[in-house]
Design a protein around this motif. Sequence first.
Motif, PDB file in Angstrom:
ATOM      1  N   TYR A   1       0.854  -1.172   0.000  1.00 39.69           N
ATOM      2  CA  TYR A   1       0.000   0.000   0.000  1.00 39.69           C
ATOM      3  C   TYR A   1       0.895   1.230   0.000  1.00 39.69           C
ATOM      4  N   ARG A   2       0.298   2.365  -0.331  1.00 41.88           N
ATOM      5  CA  ARG A   2       1.029   3.614  -0.176  1.00 41.88           C
ATOM      6  C   ARG A   2       0.092   4.717   0.268  1.00 41.88           C
ATOM      7  N   GLN A   3       0.699   5.690   0.951  1.00 45.04           N
ATOM      8  CA  GLN A   3      -0.074   6.832   1.425  1.00 45.04           C
ATOM      9  C   GLN A   3       0.709   8.091   1.108  1.00 45.04           C
ATOM     10  N   ALA A   4       0.155   8.879   0.207  1.00 42.41           N
ATOM     11  CA  ALA A   4       0.749  10.159  -0.151  1.00 42.41           C
ATOM     12  C   ALA A   4       0.258  11.219   0.821  1.00 42.41           C
ATOM     13  N   PRO A   5       0.984  12.322   0.939  1.00 42.39           N
ATOM     14  CA  PRO A   5       0.571  13.388   1.862  1.00 42.39           C
ATOM     15  C   PRO A   5      -0.841  13.867   1.576  1.00 42.39           C
ATOM     16  N   GLY A   6      -1.650  13.915   2.610  1.00 44.89           N
ATOM     17  CA  GLY A   6      -3.016  14.398   2.464  1.00 44.89           C
ATOM     18  C   GLY A   6      -3.974  13.422   1.828  1.00 44.89           C
TER      19      GLY A   6
END
Length: 116
Positions: A37-42
């Motif tokens: 998974y990935r989580q970008a800023p905001g």
Amino acid sequence: QVHLVESGGGLVQAGGSLRLSCAASGSVTSITTMGWYRQAPGQQRALLAQITKSGRPTYADSVKGRRFTISRDNAANTMYLQMENLKPEDTAVYYCAADSFARDYWGQGTQVTVSS
């Protein structure tokens, strides 16, 4: 209990490549599906790809046919994400996850930053 540790993130120029690793320890024989998974800023954390214990991969529509390849080495208790032709929009914290006895375990994440 399953413990996951990601590695391989870093700063790379656009067009470059990275291979992320996710090392599992603990009750590794109980792990079935693993995923990246990935989580970008905001933004919310988003699924990129999953792989079954037998090695069958599935990809989210956002990356299908693109530049990411998930793989797994059960003997080494490690999962990989090969990323090619990286773009600035790939900048995010990348997490690995594992399912064990219907419970999800998560790593601490590894930062990937792609400069333009």
